[in-house]
Scaffold this motif. Sequence first.
Motif, PDB file in Angstrom:
ATOM      1  N   VAL A   1      25.783  48.107  57.396  1.00  0.00           N
ATOM      2  CA  VAL A   1      26.759  47.184  56.810  1.00  0.00           C
ATOM      3  C   VAL A   1      27.169  47.656  55.418  1.00  0.00           C
ATOM      4  N   PRO A   2      28.396  47.354  55.005  1.00  0.00           N
ATOM      5  CA  PRO A   2      28.818  47.732  53.656  1.00  0.00           C
ATOM      6  C   PRO A   2      28.095  46.880  52.621  1.00  0.00           C
ATOM      7  N   ARG A   3      27.773  47.494  51.505  1.00  0.00           N
ATOM      8  CA  ARG A   3      27.172  46.740  50.404  1.00  0.00           C
ATOM      9  C   ARG A   3      28.222  45.832  49.819  1.00  0.00           C
ATOM     10  N   GLU A   4      27.795  44.686  49.336  1.00  0.00           N
ATOM     11  CA  GLU A   4      28.733  43.716  48.772  1.00  0.00           C
ATOM     12  C   GLU A   4      29.437  44.300  47.552  1.00  0.00           C
ATOM     13  N   GLY A   5      30.747  44.255  47.565  1.00  0.00           N
ATOM     14  CA  GLY A   5      31.531  44.709  46.422  1.00  0.00           C
ATOM     15  C   GLY A   5      31.844  46.190  46.427  1.00  0.00           C
ATOM     16  N   VAL A   6      31.165  46.990  47.238  1.00  0.00           N
ATOM     17  CA  VAL A   6      31.383  48.433  47.206  1.00  0.00           C
ATOM     18  C   VAL A   6      32.713  48.800  47.843  1.00  0.00           C
ATOM     19  N   ALA A   7      33.052  48.178  48.956  1.00  0.00           N
ATOM     20  CA  ALA A   7      34.279  48.549  49.658  1.00  0.00           C
ATOM     21  C   ALA A   7      35.523  48.207  48.839  1.00  0.00           C
ATOM     22  N   GLN A   8      35.477  47.126  48.060  1.00  0.00           N
ATOM     23  CA  GLN A   8      36.649  46.703  47.322  1.00  0.00           C
ATOM     24  C   GLN A   8      36.753  47.367  45.953  1.00  0.00           C
ATOM     25  N   LYS A   9      35.645  47.617  45.317  1.00  0.00           N
ATOM     26  CA  LYS A   9      35.658  48.087  43.935  1.00  0.00           C
ATOM     27  C   LYS A   9      35.890  49.589  43.863  1.00  0.00           C
ATOM     28  N   LYS A  10      36.788  49.995  42.992  1.00  0.00           N
ATOM     29  CA  LYS A  10      37.093  51.400  42.783  1.00  0.00           C
ATOM     30  C   LYS A  10      36.684  51.794  41.375  1.00  0.00           C
ATOM     31  N   GLY A  11      35.584  52.275  41.103  1.00  0.00           N
ATOM     32  CA  GLY A  11      35.138  52.795  39.822  1.00  0.00           C
ATOM     33  C   GLY A  11      35.924  52.413  38.582  1.00  0.00           C
ATOM     34  N   GLY A  12      35.618  53.041  37.496  1.00  0.00           N
ATOM     35  CA  GLY A  12      36.295  52.757  36.249  1.00  0.00           C
ATOM     36  C   GLY A  12      35.462  51.863  35.362  1.00  0.00           C
ATOM     37  N   ILE A  13      35.960  51.640  34.171  1.00  0.00           N
ATOM     38  CA  ILE A  13      35.249  50.825  33.191  1.00  0.00           C
ATOM     39  C   ILE A  13      35.867  49.442  33.154  1.00  0.00           C
ATOM     40  N   ASP A  14      35.043  48.427  33.240  1.00  0.00           N
ATOM     41  CA  ASP A  14      35.507  47.051  33.144  1.00  0.00           C
ATOM     42  C   ASP A  14      35.393  46.637  31.674  1.00  0.00           C
ATOM     43  N   TRP A  15      36.460  46.892  30.919  1.00  0.00           N
ATOM     44  CA  TRP A  15      36.446  46.620  29.477  1.00  0.00           C
ATOM     45  C   TRP A  15      36.253  45.146  29.178  1.00  0.00           C
ATOM     46  N   GLU A  16      36.846  44.285  29.973  1.00  0.00           N
ATOM     47  CA  GLU A  16      36.714  42.847  29.730  1.00  0.00           C
ATOM     48  C   GLU A  16      35.265  42.405  29.871  1.00  0.00           C
ATOM     49  N   ALA A  17      34.573  42.915  30.875  1.00  0.00           N
ATOM     50  CA  ALA A  17      33.165  42.563  31.056  1.00  0.00           C
ATOM     51  C   ALA A  17      32.331  43.088  29.891  1.00  0.00           C
ATOM     52  N   GLY A  18      32.652  44.292  29.421  1.00  0.00           N
ATOM     53  CA  GLY A  18      31.931  44.846  28.273  1.00  0.00           C
ATOM     54  C   GLY A  18      32.131  44.015  27.024  1.00  0.00           C
ATOM     55  N   GLN A  19      33.364  43.610  26.759  1.00  0.00           N
ATOM     56  CA  GLN A  19      33.620  42.772  25.585  1.00  0.00           C
ATOM     57  C   GLN A  19      32.954  41.412  25.721  1.00  0.00           C
ATOM     58  N   ALA A  20      32.955  40.843  26.937  1.00  0.00           N
ATOM     59  CA  ALA A  20      32.292  39.556  27.156  1.00  0.00           C
ATOM     60  C   ALA A  20      30.797  39.680  26.874  1.00  0.00           C
ATOM     61  N   TYR A  21      30.199  40.792  27.310  1.00  0.00           N
ATOM     62  CA  TYR A  21      28.778  41.002  27.054  1.00  0.00           C
ATOM     63  C   TYR A  21      28.503  41.117  25.554  1.00  0.00           C
ATOM     64  N   LEU A  22      29.313  41.912  24.845  1.00  0.00           N
ATOM     65  CA  LEU A  22      29.102  42.076  23.410  1.00  0.00           C
ATOM     66  C   LEU A  22      29.261  40.752  22.673  1.00  0.00           C
ATOM     67  N   ARG A  23      30.233  39.946  23.088  1.00  0.00           N
ATOM     68  CA  ARG A  23      30.388  38.625  22.462  1.00  0.00           C
ATOM     69  C   ARG A  23      29.169  37.756  22.743  1.00  0.00           C
ATOM     70  N   SER A  24      28.597  37.878  23.954  1.00  0.00           N
ATOM     71  CA  SER A  24      27.443  37.053  24.306  1.00  0.00           C
ATOM     72  C   SER A  24      26.205  37.404  23.486  1.00  0.00           C
ATOM     73  N   ILE A  25      26.121  38.631  22.977  1.00  0.00           N
ATOM     74  CA  ILE A  25      24.965  38.999  22.148  1.00  0.00           C
ATOM     75  C   ILE A  25      25.292  38.940  20.659  1.00  0.00           C
ATOM     76  N   GLY A  26      26.464  38.381  20.328  1.00  0.00           N
ATOM     77  CA  GLY A  26      26.789  38.123  18.931  1.00  0.00           C
ATOM     78  C   GLY A  26      27.695  39.127  18.246  1.00  0.00           C
ATOM     79  N   ILE A  27      28.197  40.117  18.953  1.00  0.00           N
ATOM     80  CA  ILE A  27      29.115  41.085  18.349  1.00  0.00           C
ATOM     81  C   ILE A  27      30.529  40.607  18.636  1.00  0.00           C
ATOM     82  N   LYS A  28      31.248  40.206  17.585  1.00  0.00           N
ATOM     83  CA  LYS A  28      32.575  39.621  17.793  1.00  0.00           C
ATOM     84  C   LYS A  28      33.618  40.651  18.190  1.00  0.00           C
ATOM     85  N   ASP A  29      33.644  41.784  17.502  1.00  0.00           N
ATOM     86  CA  ASP A  29      34.637  42.810  17.806  1.00  0.00           C
ATOM     87  C   ASP A  29      33.970  44.171  17.685  1.00  0.00           C
TER      88      ASP A  29
END
Length: 90
Positions: free
Chosen positions: A39-67
């Motif tokens: 069976v295909p792994r969840e999310g593998v068939a749809q996702k095409k590599g690359g950097i998710d900048w929004e997720a990275g910024q959300a993570y940095l904001r969650s640990i207290g780094i504003k920009d």
Amino acid sequence: MKTVSIAEAQDRFDELAQQVEKGETVTVTRDGRPVFDIVPREGVAQKKGGIDWEAGQAYLRSIGIKDPFPYIADDFDDPLPEDFLLRPLP
């Protein structure tokens, strides 16, 4: 859903893997009875590599780094002045 015997799966594993990457499920049988599914792994068939900048910024904001990149000068990548380059090192 595709069904193949174990012997057929061994012979055509690469082809079956490509089909699974496209989202298809393959059932492997022995003596006509299902043994396991590929069976295909969840999310593998749809996702095409690359950097998710929004997720990275959300993570940095969650640990207290504003920009993470507060300021980069406009001339950041301009060539250095010649007198700076010719100056001997200390």
